[in-house]
Write a protein that holds these residues in place. Structure first.
Motif, PDB file in Angstrom:
ATOM      1  N   HIS A  39       0.549  -1.061   0.168  1.00 26.55           N
ATOM      2  CA  HIS A  39      -0.152  -0.090  -0.242  1.00 26.55           C
ATOM      3  C   HIS A  39       0.969   1.137  -0.099  1.00 26.55           C
ATOM      4  N   THR A  41       1.053   5.292   1.069  1.00 28.42           N
ATOM      5  CA  THR A  41       0.264   6.324   1.886  1.00 28.42           C
ATOM      6  C   THR A  41       1.262   7.648   1.696  1.00 28.42           C
ATOM      7  N   ARG A  42       0.411   8.667   1.321  1.00 29.53           N
ATOM      8  CA  ARG A  42       1.246  10.060   1.081  1.00 29.53           C
ATOM      9  C   ARG A  42       0.593  11.166   1.943  1.00 29.53           C
ATOM     10  N   TRP A  57       5.905   5.531   9.182  1.00 32.21           N
ATOM     11  CA  TRP A  57       4.285   6.241   9.180  1.00 32.21           C
ATOM     12  C   TRP A  57       3.466   4.891   9.376  1.00 32.21           C
ATOM     13  N   CYS A  59       0.370   2.810   7.798  1.00 35.42           N
ATOM     14  CA  CYS A  59      -0.480   2.648   6.530  1.00 35.42           C
ATOM     15  C   CYS A  59      -1.824   2.944   6.983  1.00 35.42           C
ATOM     16  N   THR A  60      -2.554   3.771   6.223  1.00 38.70           N
ATOM     17  CA  THR A  60      -3.869   4.209   6.271  1.00 38.70           C
ATOM     18  C   THR A  60      -4.761   2.884   5.890  1.00 38.70           C
ATOM     19  N   SER A  61      -4.407   1.976   5.054  1.00 37.73           N
ATOM     20  CA  SER A  61      -5.082   0.876   4.577  1.00 37.73           C
ATOM     21  C   SER A  61      -5.244  -0.530   5.553  1.00 37.73           C
TER      22      SER A  61
END
Length: 119
Positions: A39, A41-42, A57, A59-61
């Motif tokens: 995945h 993420t930005r 960071w 992962c938002t998923s």
């Protein structure tokens, strides 16, 4: 049918659209982070804050840690399972220590009962 004087297609708190009405946005930079599940993420960071982007960071998923290197993402953090009280005791004491403590406790109990056998 909806009530009275509401303007169709609007909502409470809706404001004007566009930067001219809202003001300019702060300058930002974006950093790409890659997790083990591939995945991306930005998140964006303010240039004016004068901070560097963090190495890792979330992962938002999937919630795994993500790093800036797409070829070598960080490994998932391994959680240790819940330990019972007995497991902690076994870490501190050997089998011989446990047997000695049990024998001592049984002797003390037998002495208090006046030598009567335990059921």
């Amino acid at each position: 049918m909806a009530g009275g004087s509401a303007i169709r297609g609007s909502r409470v708190g809706a404001g004007p659209m566009g930067e001219s009405e809202r003001g300019d946005t702060a300058p930002r930079f974006f950093v790409a982070y890659y997790c083990a599940h591939e995945h991306v993420t930005r998140p964006s960071f303010s240039i004016e804050a004068h901070v560097e982007a963090p190495e890792v960071w979330e992962c938002t998923s999937c919630g795994l840690p993500a790093g800036q290197d797409p070829e070598n993402p960080p490994a998932a953090v391994r959680n240790t399972p819940y330990k019972t009280h007995l497991a902690y005791v076994k870490e501190r004491r050997s089998e011989a220590d446990g047997k000695a403590l049990l024998d001592e406790a049984l002797a003390s109990l037998r002495a208090r009962r006046g030598g009567r056998p335990l059921r």
